[in-house]
Design a protein around this motif. Structure first.
Motif, mmCIF file in Angstrom:
data_model
loop_
_atom_site.group_PDB
_atom_site.id
_atom_site.type_symbol
_atom_site.label_atom_id
_atom_site.label_comp_id
_atom_site.label_asym_id
_atom_site.label_seq_id
_atom_site.Cartn_x
_atom_site.Cartn_y
_atom_site.Cartn_z
ATOM 1 N N UNK A 129 1.212 -1.086 0.005
ATOM 2 C CA UNK A 129 -0.359 -0.281 0.062
ATOM 3 C C UNK A 129 0.848 1.157 0.074
ATOM 4 N N UNK A 130 1.014 2.094 -0.967
ATOM 5 C CA UNK A 130 1.351 2.675 -0.929
ATOM 6 C C UNK A 130 0.558 4.357 -0.496
ATOM 7 N N UNK A 131 1.554 5.693 -0.299
ATOM 8 C CA UNK A 131 1.039 6.412 0.642
ATOM 9 C C UNK A 131 0.234 7.047 -0.360
ATOM 10 N N UNK A 132 -0.599 7.459 0.231
ATOM 11 C CA UNK A 132 -1.338 8.899 -1.346
ATOM 12 C C UNK A 132 -2.646 9.926 -0.889
ATOM 13 N N UNK A 133 -3.487 10.206 -0.901
ATOM 14 C CA UNK A 133 -4.196 11.390 -0.555
ATOM 15 C C UNK A 133 -5.779 9.624 -0.380
ATOM 16 N N UNK A 134 -5.614 8.840 -1.239
ATOM 17 C CA UNK A 134 -6.736 8.201 -1.323
ATOM 18 C C UNK A 134 -6.910 7.035 -0.684
ATOM 19 N N UNK A 135 -5.455 6.556 -0.637
ATOM 20 C CA UNK A 135 -5.245 5.718 0.647
ATOM 21 C C UNK A 135 -5.950 6.212 2.345
ATOM 22 N N UNK A 136 -5.769 8.027 2.484
ATOM 23 C CA UNK A 136 -6.119 7.937 3.628
ATOM 24 C C UNK A 136 -7.691 8.683 3.636
ATOM 25 N N UNK A 137 -8.275 8.329 2.633
ATOM 26 C CA UNK A 137 -9.478 8.496 2.380
ATOM 27 C C UNK A 137 -9.957 7.323 2.743
ATOM 28 N N UNK A 138 -8.971 6.545 2.229
ATOM 29 C CA UNK A 138 -10.163 5.140 2.911
ATOM 30 C C UNK A 138 -9.513 4.304 3.186
ATOM 31 N N UNK A 139 -9.244 4.129 4.987
ATOM 32 C CA UNK A 139 -8.339 3.670 5.306
ATOM 33 C C UNK A 139 -8.383 2.126 5.327
ATOM 34 N N UNK A 140 -9.608 2.015 5.558
ATOM 35 C CA UNK A 140 -10.303 0.568 5.778
ATOM 36 C C UNK A 140 -11.050 -0.247 4.366
ATOM 37 N N UNK A 141 -10.371 0.341 3.486
ATOM 38 C CA UNK A 141 -11.176 -0.691 2.069
ATOM 39 C C UNK A 141 -10.777 -2.453 2.841
ATOM 40 N N UNK A 142 -11.933 -2.853 1.134
ATOM 41 C CA UNK A 142 -11.080 -4.303 1.614
ATOM 42 C C UNK A 142 -9.652 -4.769 0.526
ATOM 43 N N UNK A 143 -9.426 -5.637 1.945
ATOM 44 C CA UNK A 143 -7.815 -5.615 1.390
ATOM 45 C C UNK A 143 -7.863 -6.098 0.228
ATOM 46 N N UNK A 144 -8.844 -7.877 -0.232
ATOM 47 C CA UNK A 144 -9.314 -8.638 -1.471
ATOM 48 C C UNK A 144 -9.744 -7.228 -2.958
ATOM 49 N N UNK A 145 -9.996 -6.662 -2.964
ATOM 50 C CA UNK A 145 -10.541 -5.204 -3.659
ATOM 51 C C UNK A 145 -9.338 -4.403 -4.149
ATOM 52 N N UNK A 146 -8.800 -4.985 -5.483
ATOM 53 C CA UNK A 146 -7.808 -4.204 -5.486
ATOM 54 C C UNK A 146 -8.362 -2.546 -6.031
ATOM 55 N N UNK A 147 -6.957 -1.681 -5.517
ATOM 56 C CA UNK A 147 -7.183 -0.235 -5.417
ATOM 57 C C UNK A 147 -6.225 0.218 -6.460
ATOM 58 N N UNK A 148 -6.119 1.987 -6.311
ATOM 59 C CA UNK A 148 -5.305 2.189 -6.963
ATOM 60 C C UNK A 148 -3.947 2.434 -6.686
ATOM 61 N N UNK A 149 -3.887 2.652 -4.855
ATOM 62 C CA UNK A 149 -3.025 2.587 -4.843
ATOM 63 C C UNK A 149 -2.676 1.620 -4.144
ATOM 64 N N UNK A 150 -2.669 0.703 -4.608
ATOM 65 C CA UNK A 150 -1.952 -0.887 -3.659
ATOM 66 C C UNK A 150 -1.488 -1.514 -5.050
ATOM 67 N N UNK A 151 -0.402 -2.138 -5.193
ATOM 68 C CA UNK A 151 -0.261 -3.294 -6.080
ATOM 69 C C UNK A 151 -0.029 -4.328 -4.631
#
Length: 363
Positions: free
Chosen positions: A320-342
């Protein structure tokens, strides 16, 4: 209970009540008092409750009673089954109508521990010893290891019943015991470590990522075991070689993949078992981070590939990379790929092997 006794006294004074009804009411009240003052417990000989099919299930039945009680026999039932179900979200509309699949029976035995008789007042301990696999029967049935999943549950229960008759409620107690593979079926260690080398970059991602990650890039490399003994931790190592954005965290997700045969269709669902964080915040570049994940016992079992069902596992490395989006969604589903995730997901085979110490002694 005091109110019950007063109610019985009022019935006795009534002239409209027959003697037969009065006797039955008094019997029911005595049975209720008896049931409240008598407790039964089923205690197994091993604190961890782990047994193998060729071993006897041993323990004791503990009865605590304020007065002596009569019974028509003490019986114990051993039941083991694979319970299959399909949740509505995993199947279509038609499949959801018959989403509960008939359980697969592994073990079903009933034995008499004691014939009819009497249990004296106080605490009475009745020992028992029952072999799980009946040596007189065909030993072709397979004892799958205990497992508690989302759609598949493999469970073994021991139930004791003290039969009391018509006016008395039977005393009953149930305990779950854990089944593991027989020693003869275990693999001899050491298991050859099957380590897989992985690398995670912006080009290996199958989901959209942040534009700055796409243009600036990142590279994480490492290795992790894809075959693991149930007695050993999942191990490996990871190195962040480069990253245009600071890293927020690095997590290892242990996943279960449950497949159930429903009619002519195979329903597969992947769910999260546990998450182990190996880095919190940005990490130094080119520094090796160890991967060490302890497997939870009841939520994992050796990989099973059976006809009507299968239980498999995967391991996912998530950055998980540091970004504005990751701070706005700190409790997102860990199984769902996000823009700020690899992430990188690999298959994981779990096996049951003998402890190394016992293997060296037998060798």
């Amino acid at each position: 209970m005091k109110m019950l006794r007063q109610w019985c006294l009022s019935i006795e004074k009534s002239e409209d009540v027959s003697m037969e009804l009065l006797v039955e009411v008094e019997g029911l009240v005595e049975a209720s008092i008896d049931a409240m003052s008598t407790k039964i417990d089923l205690s197994l000989s091993r604190p961890n409750r782990i047994y193998r099919p060729s071993e006897p299930l041993e323990g004791k039945i503990v009865v605590k009673s304020a007065s002596s009680i009569s019974h028509y026999g003490i019986r114990m039932a051993l039941n083991g089954s694979v319970n299959l179900q399909v949740r509505g979200g995993s199947a279509g509309v038609i499949e959801s109508f018959y989403g509960v699949v008939k359980p697969i029976t592994i073990l079903s035995r009933t034995l008499e521990i004691r014939p009819s008789g009497k249990i004296v007042s106080g605490t009475t301990e009745i020992p028992f010893s029952i072999t799980l696999r009946n040596p007189k029967e065909d030993n072709s049935e397979r004892f799958y290891e205990t497992f508690h999943g989302t759609n598949i549950s493999i469970q073994y229960l021991a139930t004791v019943d003290v039969m009391r008759g018509y006016l008395h409620k039977s005393l009953s107690a149930t305990v779950e015991f854990i089944v593991e593979s027989d020693k003869a079926d275990l693999l001899n260690p050491p298991i050859s470590p099957e380590m897989v080398i992985f690398y995670i970059t912006q080009d290996t991602q199958r989901h959209p990522i942040l534009p700055e990650l796409k243009s600036g890039g990142f590279r994480i490399t490492g290795r992790i075991s894809t075959q693991c003994s149930m007695l050993e931790p999942l191990s490996g190592e990871l190195t962040v070689e480069a990253s245009v954005l600071p890293i927020c965290s690095i997590d290892i997700h242990l996943l279960r993949v449950e497949s159930v045969l429903l009619g002519e269709k195979i329903i597969t669902e992947t769910s999260l078992i546990q998450t182990t964080q190996i880095a919190d915040g940005d990490v130094c570049r080119n520094m090796t981070l160890p991967i060490y994940v302890v497997l939870p016992r009841l939520l994992t079992c050796p990989t099973v590939l059976a006809g009507p069902f299968s239980i498999e596992f995967k391991v996912a490395i998530v950055i998980i990379f540091q970004s504005e989006l990751s701070r706005l969604h700190p409790k997102s589903d860990p199984l769902t790929p996000r823009l700020w995730m690899a992430m990188e997901t690999l298959p994981l085979e779990l096996v049951r092997a003998r402890p190394y110490a016992s293997w060296t002694v037998e060798s």
